[in-house]
Design a protein around this motif. Structure first.
Motif, mmCIF file in Angstrom:
data_model
loop_
_atom_site.group_PDB
_atom_site.id
_atom_site.type_symbol
_atom_site.label_atom_id
_atom_site.label_comp_id
_atom_site.label_asym_id
_atom_site.label_seq_id
_atom_site.Cartn_x
_atom_site.Cartn_y
_atom_site.Cartn_z
ATOM 1 N N TYR A 1 47.343 49.394 28.157
ATOM 2 C CA TYR A 1 46.786 48.016 27.830
ATOM 3 C C TYR A 1 47.276 46.776 28.834
ATOM 4 C CZ TYR A 1 45.480 50.536 23.723
ATOM 5 O OH TYR A 1 44.934 51.316 22.896
ATOM 6 N N VAL A 2 46.680 46.753 29.938
ATOM 7 C CA VAL A 2 46.994 46.122 31.121
ATOM 8 C C VAL A 2 45.877 45.522 31.660
ATOM 9 C CG1 VAL A 2 47.113 47.678 32.719
ATOM 10 C CG2 VAL A 2 48.444 45.667 33.170
ATOM 11 N N THR A 3 45.828 44.123 32.066
ATOM 12 C CA THR A 3 45.005 43.528 32.966
ATOM 13 C C THR A 3 45.088 43.520 34.310
ATOM 14 O OG1 THR A 3 44.313 42.176 31.057
ATOM 15 C CG2 THR A 3 43.447 41.567 33.360
ATOM 16 N N PHE A 4 44.409 44.192 34.956
ATOM 17 C CA PHE A 4 44.587 44.240 36.466
ATOM 18 C C PHE A 4 43.180 44.061 37.291
ATOM 19 C CE2 PHE A 4 43.621 48.554 35.238
ATOM 20 C CZ PHE A 4 43.083 49.098 36.339
ATOM 21 N N SER A 5 43.239 44.061 38.590
ATOM 22 C CA SER A 5 42.225 44.044 39.368
ATOM 23 C C SER A 5 41.884 45.438 40.044
ATOM 24 C CB SER A 5 42.370 42.980 40.703
ATOM 25 O OG SER A 5 41.324 43.195 41.339
ATOM 26 N N GLY A 6 40.492 45.929 39.745
ATOM 27 C CA GLY A 6 40.223 47.247 40.009
ATOM 28 C C GLY A 6 40.080 47.428 41.663
ATOM 29 N N TRP A 7 39.634 45.954 42.455
ATOM 30 C CA TRP A 7 39.666 45.865 43.577
ATOM 31 C C TRP A 7 41.024 46.096 44.351
ATOM 32 C CZ3 TRP A 7 35.038 46.713 44.256
ATOM 33 C CH2 TRP A 7 34.021 46.284 43.394
ATOM 34 N N ASP A 8 42.006 45.664 43.620
ATOM 35 C CA ASP A 8 43.426 46.030 44.103
ATOM 36 C C ASP A 8 43.682 47.498 44.277
ATOM 37 O OD1 ASP A 8 43.658 43.476 44.591
ATOM 38 O OD2 ASP A 8 44.960 43.031 42.881
ATOM 39 N N LEU A 9 43.407 48.156 43.147
ATOM 40 C CA LEU A 9 43.538 49.482 42.869
ATOM 41 C C LEU A 9 43.125 50.590 44.142
ATOM 42 C CD1 LEU A 9 43.865 51.667 39.847
ATOM 43 C CD2 LEU A 9 42.387 52.470 41.488
ATOM 44 N N LEU A 10 41.569 49.781 44.326
ATOM 45 C CA LEU A 10 40.641 50.748 45.378
ATOM 46 C C LEU A 10 41.447 50.564 46.684
ATOM 47 C CD1 LEU A 10 37.115 50.006 44.543
ATOM 48 C CD2 LEU A 10 38.525 51.834 43.927
ATOM 49 N N LEU A 11 42.025 49.296 46.801
ATOM 50 C CA LEU A 11 42.771 49.004 48.282
ATOM 51 C C LEU A 11 43.785 50.050 48.382
ATOM 52 C CD1 LEU A 11 43.441 47.346 50.600
ATOM 53 C CD2 LEU A 11 44.534 45.728 49.343
ATOM 54 N N CYS A 12 44.499 49.972 47.327
ATOM 55 C CA CYS A 12 45.738 51.217 47.283
ATOM 56 C C CYS A 12 45.274 52.896 47.749
ATOM 57 C CB CYS A 12 46.486 51.242 45.775
ATOM 58 S SG CYS A 12 47.320 49.571 45.702
ATOM 59 N N GLU A 13 44.208 52.775 47.244
ATOM 60 C CA GLU A 13 43.532 54.355 47.470
ATOM 61 C C GLU A 13 43.119 54.198 48.825
ATOM 62 O OE1 GLU A 13 43.232 56.713 45.645
ATOM 63 O OE2 GLU A 13 43.663 55.888 43.565
ATOM 64 N N VAL A 14 42.626 53.394 49.337
ATOM 65 C CA VAL A 14 42.171 53.367 50.741
ATOM 66 C C VAL A 14 43.614 53.527 51.590
ATOM 67 C CG1 VAL A 14 41.061 52.254 52.706
ATOM 68 C CG2 VAL A 14 40.070 52.145 50.440
#
Length: 1758
Positions: A542-555
């Protein structure tokens, strides 16, 4: 075709479809409603409207009275098609009218040849099939659009669909019966359908049957969407589709091959969709919410439910059964009446077993369900979406099959969510049910279930901007992070009090090298994946985060992998990043504001491209997604994106500069980049080209912004690569999907089109100091001179037959198939070729493309490409294609020097017939008609042979009678009749002839008049309604131009009026006013009586004023702008009326003045408006028109003073509002001022007040002051150049100053203005510059110099003006420079430039030699006015030009030409003025005094000799040189004996000689003693005045030059002057004007004769007294002098007395300016006194002088 034409309503379906489709010309609703009602029966009956043969063969055709060959052909065709004979006949008639490509003569030859007749039958069959399909398409348009509010005819469609026939189910019944009939249609054979039915025709029949089935099912599908079917029809359809095997069980399945299998699948898909849609799933979902099925039309009844269930139970063996089984499984699950959970499980398992979701995915990915913006696509996606909502609301997602089934389900969900209507419903329903639950589930499982959530989000973001924004915000604030529990160390977790809840002890880094962190203390709950027992446990943090940051990490993870080597790259990671980039692209596309948040990801995207394009096996989908994302970014920031893309190494690049256009051919320095390696290393091998498509799209998107910023040179390498390596060879590549080939070709041509279009639309070319080729030059050169041009021609040469065949192959008439793609490719290729021909530099040689287009056709070669272009007129599916073909033909007619008619070959007449057929078609596209008329308008001038074929004007009688041959008529097939029908007055501005079509018609008529097509003009004049139709636009008022919907209408109406005015001007100019056609006279009289010219002058004014306020650039060419066209036409019309009087268009002075005032008002508005090229052009033309009107209509101005002030204000406004003077604008206005001032000068009542004149004078000085320094160099003064216009402005300005000075009485008013503006000194400098140049190099400056010298002459007549001239450096500027104006006056040179007798003095002076003469006159005038103050300058001038003056006097004795005599006269005048200062002259230059005195004396003697011998003088003038001396003597002898009958030219020369004599005698009077003084003074100094007359009394001789003597002057008095005076007499009984011989009085004024006579007598008497008083003269000589001179003088007095007694007519007194005052003697003989008392023949001073002469004779010479 023989026989009656029959009822054509059975066919013509294509026209009906074009009418109701609403994509072409929009017709009035009443007309569409009428056509719907007229065709209602055909629509309701559908294909069953066409009947099978139903009677004995040949019975129906016998009534048609056909030829035998025609009847046999129709019988065979009827059997071949299985169509009724009567309808076969109608079909054949319709085919001949619409699609036949031959002449009537050729048709008979075809029918007699069996092989050709078979081919014709197949063509008729194709037309029949097309008509059937268009009928179904028409039905589909109505069913599809009757609820579409955006369709223009929605109201009419709604009325049709609500009619009794439709509501009662007739339409549905037709659809069912037609489909059933098609499915049961027996397979044709040669036995049942004649020998025409071979294997190929059987295949085409099967193809057509399948297409018709497909079309019927599409109509049925859309119908079912809007209407509930009775349960009987539902059951019937289910049974029918089941028997049909959902498309598989065709009667001819043995014939179906791979090329037709897609149609079979499409039929199956449509049948499945219809079955699903019949259940009305939206109603089912509503019933589920209410918990009752009582409102559902099927499910409310248990019996019906069981019947349906019984049918469904028989399904389950085919993939197509899956959706129905799954649907019925959900029905059973909701517990309705008759529901059974066991059956629900059974049906569901069967559906899963049949891979139902894979089937639905394949359905949505096939045509036409995957075509964007099509009704069938949106409806099918909505149907599948409703099915999914029902299924997912009924079953848990995890119960719907295996992982592969779940993956297929997700793919289907992604497809449907991209639809706008689906996404809106999705967000409205939320995440609690249906598809929303799946999306929410994926969100909660993210990033464990990575791909599902990313793909769902990408699909939603792609649908609408609102949806994209919601997706962006959802991803920005994700609430759950889900992963496998095994991804955590046990030491990192600690349990909490809650069951299965854990908490992080330390910060968790899912991506070790990245900053993405789950902070310590984050709680998570352990879950399990679905219901599988072996599933690994998962934990949801249960955590609030930006999915865009996660996608950046994947890239970034993928970038790390590829940095370690291609072998370290994970395919899974590539898929993840591909999905991530797709999502970013979708959000950026519909929500560009998110770009700032995506900057880190965007930076990584460039890195992805940079890293992966270099791999030997690159991930194609990833690279494509990256390029597409970058393309989206390029729309916002193209320069930055381009810079980053260049760094990736993907795009082609240059290693060296292209310095020469020829280097393009070698391609040296062009490198392919990584894209080239992937193209030929990967894509060409696989036959799939996604990267090529993406790269071309990227380049296409940055062209326009780069051109806008003048950075197009950056694209040089990419353009060269496309032109060398892609476009020329793409058609040779291997393609997995044939449609891709057309797509790549279209994208290439689109790039060329955008490039060329940006060049054309540029307001002004960008100046560049670099001489390197520009991008547009490279494109033009490559397409014209390389293989790329051949490819372009190859695309255009596809031909309408191949296009139609491709449309058939695509299986439907939708816009997404290969045929539609081919049409788009050809269309844009037409535009590019049109632009190429427009932009090609004239410096380039003839290119291969132009050669292929313009070369004359060779016998027996393949069809000429121009003929192929023309034959696109046969294409009917898309009217834009033939329209663009017409525009290209128009361009070819303009730029190529060839006969288009010869290119057509034998197909010329058939092509013409089709052009005219489509031109007069009621339902044809309006733009096509306009383009046809524009093409014909161009052909009038450029293609005489072709236009003659279209005009087809024929002789009414072929007899030998010449009168009969002159009678012309319009041929049966002629564009003239078509155009006349189109532009009839009662049709104008209705749907039959709207504004743009009327404009095109008038343009065509105008082209006939401007091209002087006399035969066509003669025929049209005889047509009853022609002139009424032409003049009708003048009787209508223009619409409001400010209303946006009517803006185009206004523009076209203005152009129409322009053409009408041009036509009328041409007609009035070419035909004499009295010979105008009576019908035209009637129309003109009506125009005049209704004051339409008054209205149109106001409209022209308003139009110009409105345009003056526009500052934007216009897309259309400047020459085509409606305001400019109107102004030019109005100008031509008015100028024609000013030159040629038309009785029916007589304008009163009030109207003339109104026109001038309106034009002045418009001109001032243009001057004060925005300074655009159009406004400048309009102002120049308006200024020129005002000048012409004022010149012709000055007398019509009631208040000249007001008009003068208005024009003056316009000039001042133009000077103040422009940075520099516009010469062509000022010329007209200044010329208008000059014309008005010249008009009022003779009329004191109309004279302009001095204050206004002074203001005008200041204005003229201001113009000269501002523009004098912008005068061009002499070398730039070529005819028509800008420099010449500048000089013209100076000329009219000087004329204005000259005119004002003449009308201003006081020099004190205008001279300070001249001095203030430094006009005199500026003009002197300019004149000196042009004079110093050799006259043959500066001929264009002649008018300027001539006008300025005339102005100086006017100024010099005033004392202060002359002083200003002298002080401004007149002598310094002109004295020496005038020597450049000397002309060679030698006889040999002068014979080549002789003046004719018709030339006036102004013509003589308007030459460089004339300018020199005017300069001499200027010095003489200045000396006369300034006297001693100018004497020094005069002596300087004499010193410079003395030799020239002496030469002139000598040659003027031999060359009796106007220019020589004119120079002699002006020179004598100058010497005469100078001789008034004889003492000073002798001190300054005694030698010149002696030389000039002698030269003048001998010149006078020679002229007296000429004047005494008229016949010899005439001979001299006729033969140009006195070469035959013997003949000269005889002529001279005869001349003394015969009465001369001089010609007017001789009299003109005599007048000029007398003028020179008068000035010469005046000058000689300064060298002889004063007569009174010598008579009375005894002590005067006689040495001061040496005698210059010899003591001899013989008449002067021409051939012997002797000393001037008394005989010379007495001969002048007696034989010249007295004889000329007698010529003034009118013989008794003769009118002064009755004689045909030239009257001396008309040429030589009497005052001039008397003046010469007085001066000659004065010189004789003065010289006589000088000799008589001379003490050194022997007495005998004195006696001789008295005796001989007395005799001569008495003889003269006797002649004079005889003349006075006869009574000669009176004449004005001699000018006092040329005559010295005569001394008066009191004593007079009685004879002269009596004569004077009896007649008033001479004025008193003259008579007093002659009395003095008589007294002198009696007192001195006795």
């Amino acid at each position: 075709m023989e026989g009656d034409v029959g009822n054509l309503s059975s066919f013509g379906n294509r026209s009906f479809y074009q009418l109701i489709n609403g994509t072409g010309v929009l017709r009035p609703h009443e007309f569409v409603d009428r056509e719907l009602n007229r065709n209602k029966k055909k629509i309701i009956n559908g294909l069953s409207f066409y009947k099978k043969p139903r009677c004995v063969q040949g019975e129906i055709l016998k009534t048609k009275k056909l030829k035998k060959v025609t009847e046999e052909f129709l019988l065979k065709t009827s059997a071949f098609l299985g169509l009724d004979e009567g309808e076969t006949y109608e079909l054949f008639i319709s085919y001949l009218s619409n699609d036949y490509r031959g002449s009537k003569k050729e048709l008979q030859q075809v029918l007699r040849n069996e092989r050709l007749a078979h081919a014709l039958a197949y063509k008729v069959r194709d037309y029949y099939y097309t008509e059937r399909l268009y009928l179904l398409q028409s039905v589909k348009v109505i069913v599809n659009s009757w609820q579409n509010n955006l369709h223009p005819f929605q109201r009419g469609f709604g009325t049709f669909m609500k009619s009794t026939e439709v509501v009662s189910g007739s339409l549905m019944k037709m659809l069912l019966e037609t489909f059933e009939q098609l499915t049961q249609e027996p397979f044709p054979t040669w036995e049942t359908n004649s020998i025409l039915m071979n294997d190929r025709q059987m295949y085409l029949w099967v193809q057509e049957n399948l297409r018709e089935q497909s079309e019927i099912l599409e109509i049925l599908y859309i119908y079912v969407k809007d209407f509930d079917l009775p349960e009987e029809q539902v059951l019937k359809l289910l049974e029918l589709f089941k028997r049909h095997g959902f498309g598989r069980l065709q009667n001819y399945k043995h014939v179906i091959d791979d090329s037709l299998i897609f149609l079979v699948k499409r039929i199956g898909y449509l049948e499945v969709l219809i079955c699903v849609e019949m259940m009305d799933l939206e109603a089912v979902l509503a019933c589920i919410e209410r918990g009752s099925f009582n409102d559902h039309f099927l499910l409310k009844d248990k019996e019906t439910f069981m019947k349906l269930d019984k049918v469904v139970q028989t399904l389950g063996s085919e993939d197509s059964h899956g959706p129905l089984l799954l649907l019925w499984s959900a029905m059973h699950m909701f517990g309705g009446e008759g529901s059974d959970f066991s059956l629900a499980r059974k049906y569901g398992n069967a559906a899963i077993h049949l891979h139902v979701f894979h089937y639905l995915y394949n359905l949505l990915m096939s045509e036409p369900f995957n075509e964007e913006n099509s009704m069938i696509c949106s409806v099918s996606h909505l149907t599948v979406y409703n099915l999914l909502v029902l299924i997912l609301s009924t079953f848990d997602e995890h119960t719907l099959g295996t992982d592969q089934d779940a993956l297929a389900l997700h793919r289907v969900i992604c497809l449907v969510l991209k639809q706008v209507s689906v996404s809106e419903d999705f967000w409205e329903k939320g995440s609690d049910e249906g598809v929303g639950s799946v999306y929410h589930s994926a969100l909660l499982r993210f990033p464990l279930d990575y791909s599902s959530f990313v793909q769902f989000s990408a699909a939603l973001a792609e649908s609408t901007p609102t949806s994209a924004e919601r997706v962006f915000h959802i991803w920005k604030q994700l609430q759950r992070y889900t992963e496998y529990l095994d991804c955590n160390h046990s030491s990192d977790l600690t349990s909490t009090k809650e069951l299965n809840e854990w908490k992080l002890v330390v910060n968790k880094r899912p991506y070790p090298t990245r900053d993405f962190i789950l902070n310590a203390g984050t709680k998570g709950k352990i879950l399990t994946m679905g219901t599988k027992h072996d599933a690994s446990p998962i934990i949801q943090w249960y955590v609030t985060f930006s999915g865009w940051d996660l996608l950046l990490c994947e890239v970034e993870t993928l970038l790390d992998q590829v940095a370690q080597g291609s072998g370290m790259v994970s395919p899974t990671q590539i898929e993840k990043v591909t999905d991530a980039v797709e999502l970013v692209h979708a959000v950026l596309k519909n929500h560009p504001q998110s770009e700032k948040d995506f900057q880190p990801i965007i930076h990584c995207i460039y890195s992805l491209i940079h890293r992966f394009v270099r791999l030997s096996h690159p991930p194609i989908l990833l690279i494509v997604q990256c390029i597409e994302c970058v393309t989206c970014l390029a729309k916002q920031n193209p320069v930055k994106v381009w810079h980053n893309m260049k760094q990736t190494g993907l795009l082609p690049y240059l290693t060296e500069n292209i310095d020469n256009i020829s280097e393009i051919l070698s391609g040296q320095g062009l490198m392919a980049g990584c894209y080239g390696n992937m193209l030929f290393g990967v894509e060409c091998i696989e036959g799939s080209y996604p990267i090529t498509t993406a790269v071309l799209e990227f380049i296409s998107n940055i062209i326009e912004p780069f051109f806008k910023d003048s950075m197009e040179s950056e694209l040089m390498a990419s353009f060269m690569y496309i032109l060398r390596e892609i476009f020329p060879v793409f058609q040779k590549w291997r393609f997995y999907k044939l449609k891709t080939r057309e797509l790549i070709g279209r994208k290439c041509v689109e790039i060329f089109h955008k490039t060329l279009e940006n060049v054309i639309n540029r307001s002004k070319p960008v100046e560049s100091t670099s001489k390197r080729p520009k991008v547009q030059e490279v494109v033009v050169y490559s397409l014209l001179f390389t293989e790329a041009g051949q490819t372009l021609l190859g695309i255009i040469a596809t031909g309408s037959d191949n296009v139609d065949q491709a449309l058939v192959q695509q299986g439907s008439m939708a816009e997404g198939g290969i045929g539609a793609e081919m049409i788009r490719l050809i269309q844009i290729s037409f535009s590019v070729l049109n632009q190429l021909l427009l932009l090609k530099s004239p410096d380039l040689p003839l290119s291969p493309v132009e050669s292929a287009l313009s070369s004359q056709p060779v016998v027996r070669q393949n069809q000429h490409i121009v003929a192929t272009i023309a034959q696109y007129i046969y294409h009917k599916h898309n009217p834009r294609l033939p329209m663009l073909a017409c525009l290209l033909l128009k361009r070819l007619a303009l730029v190529t020097k060839m006969s288009i008619l010869s290119c057509f070959g034998g197909a010329a007449e058939s092509v013409r017939d089709m052009y005219l057929n489509r031109l007069q078609g009621a339902t044809e596209d309006l733009k096509l008609k306009v383009s046809i008329l524009e093409f014909l308008s161009v052909c009038v001038e450029a293609q005489p042979g072709l236009i003659e074929m279209f005009l087809n004007v024929q002789l009414t009688d072929s007899s030998s009678s010449e009168a009969a041959r002159k009678d012309l008529s319009i041929g049966k097939i002629s564009c003239l009749q078509t155009v006349l029908n189109l532009m009839e007055a009662d049709k104008q501005m209705t749907y039959k002839c709207p504004s743009d079509l009327l404009c095109a018609c008038m343009e065509f008529i105008h082209s006939l008049w401007s091209g002087h097509r006399e035969t066509a003009m003669s025929v049209l004049r005889t047509c009853d309604k022609f002139w009424m139709s032409v003049c009708a636009p003048l009787s209508r008022n223009l619409p409001n131009s400010e209303e946006e919907p009517g803006k185009d209408v206004y523009t076209h109406q203005v152009k129409t009026v322009s053409h009408v005015l041009e036509i009328l001007a041409e007609e009035i100019f070419c035909v004499a006013s009295g010979k105008l056609d009576e019908k035209l006279k009637k129309c003109l009289a009506e125009i005049n009586s209704t004051s339409r010219l008054k209205y149109w002058t106001g409209q022209v004014r308003d139009c110009l004023i409105a345009e003056a306020g526009q500052s934007s650039q216009h897309k259309e060419g400047l020459s085509e702008h409606h305001t400019l066209r109107l102004l030019i036409a109005w100008k031509n019309f008015l100028i024609t009326l000013t030159r040629l009087q038309v009785e029916q268009l007589k304008m009163d002075n009030q109207l003339k003045e109104m026109i001038i005032i309106d034009m002045l008002e418009a001109l001032r508005a243009l001057i004060n408006g925005s300074s655009t090229p159009l406004n400048n052009k309009l102002a120049k033309i308006t200024s020129a028109l005002i000048f012409r009107l004022i010149t012709s209509w000055t007398s019509a101005l009631s208040d000249v003073r007001r008009t003068v002030r208005d024009v003056k204000m316009a000039i001042l406004e133009a000077l103040s509002n422009n940075a520099s003077v516009v010469p062509s604008l000022q010329i007209g206005m200044i010329g208008s001022l000059v014309a008005m001032l010249q008009h009022v000068r003779p009329n004191p009542a109309k004279k302009v007040d001095p204050d206004t004149l002074l203001e005008v004078f200041k204005t003229g000085c201001e113009v000269i002051h501002q523009s004098i320094f912008q005068l061009p160099a002499a070398k730039d003064l070529t005819p028509g150049s800008t420099g010449e216009v500048w000089l013209k402005m100076q000329v009219v300005s000087c004329c204005l100053l000259d005119e004002v000075i003449l009308q201003l009485s006081s020099e004190l008013s205008w001279l300070p203005v001249l001095q203030e503006h430094l006009v005199i000194s500026s003009l002197l400098s300019s004149v000196e510059y042009f004079i110093k140049k050799p006259f043959f190099q500066a001929k264009q400056g002649l008018n300027f110099v001539h006008t300025v010298i005339l102005l100086f002459l006017t100024i010099a007549k005033q004392e202060k003006g002359a002083e200003s001239l002298a002080s401004s450096g007149l002598t310094q500027h002109l004295c020496l420079s005038v020597t450049n104006l000397y002309e060679d006056l030698e006889p040999a040179a002068m014979r080549q430039t002789m003046m004719t007798s018709k030339q006036s003095e102004s013509a003589v002076t308007l030459s460089w030699h004339g300018v020199y003469c005017l300069c001499v006159d200027l010095y003489a005038t200045a000396l006369l006015v300034l006297k001693f103050s100018f004497l020094e300058d005069a002596f300087h001038f004499l010193g410079v030009h003395q030799d020239r003056m002496l030469q002139c006097f000598e040659l003027s004795k031999v060359l009796l030409q106007e220019n020589v005599l004119f120079e002699a006269e002006k020179t004598c005048d100058f010497i005469c003025q100078l001789s008034s200062y004889l003492p000073q002259w002798r001190v300054s230059s005694p030698e010149s005094v002696h030389q000039l005195q002698g030269s003048v004396l001998y010149l006078c003697q020679t002229y007296v000799a000429y004047l005494t011998s008229t016949r010899y003088l005439q001979h001299m003038l006729e033969n140009r040189a006195p070469e035959n001396h013997m003949h000269r003597r005889s002529l001279q002898h005869q001349s003394s004996l015969e009465d001369e009958l001089p010609t007017k030219h001789v009299l003109v020369i005599k007048k000029r000689m007398l003028q020179i004599l008068g000035r010469g005698f005046s000058m000689l009077r300064q060298f002889t003693p004063e007569l009174c003084e010598v008579l009375y003074e005894r002590n005067m100094d006689y040495a001061e005045h040496q005698p210059f007359l010899a003591l001899a009394f013989t008449a002067p001789s021409i051939e012997q030059e002797c000393l001037p003597s008394f005989g010379t002057f007495t001969s002048c008095v007696r034989d010249v002057c007295v004889r000329l005076l007698t010529k003034h007499e009118v013989k008794p009984g003769q009118s002064p004007h009755s004689s045909t011989e030239p009257n001396v009085l008309e040429v030589i004024p009497k005052s001039l004769i008397v003046f010469v006579m007085e001066n000659a007598l004065y010189l004789v008497m003065s010289q006589a007294m000088r000799l008589l008083r001379d003490p050194g003269l022997p007495q005998t000589d004195k006696q001789l002098l008295k005796r001989e001179l007395g005799t001569e003088m008495n003889y003269f007095l006797m002649e004079l007395q005889r003349y006075l007694k006869r009574g000669a007519p009176t004449s004005p007194s001699p000018s006092s300016a040329h005559r010295q005052p005569s001394p008066k003697i009191s004593g007079t003989p009685n004879v002269l006194g009596r004569s004077l008392s009896q007649t008033a023949l001479m004025s008193a001073p003259e008579m007093e002088f002659f009395k003095f002469v008589q007294e002198f004779v009696s007192a001195v010479l006795k």
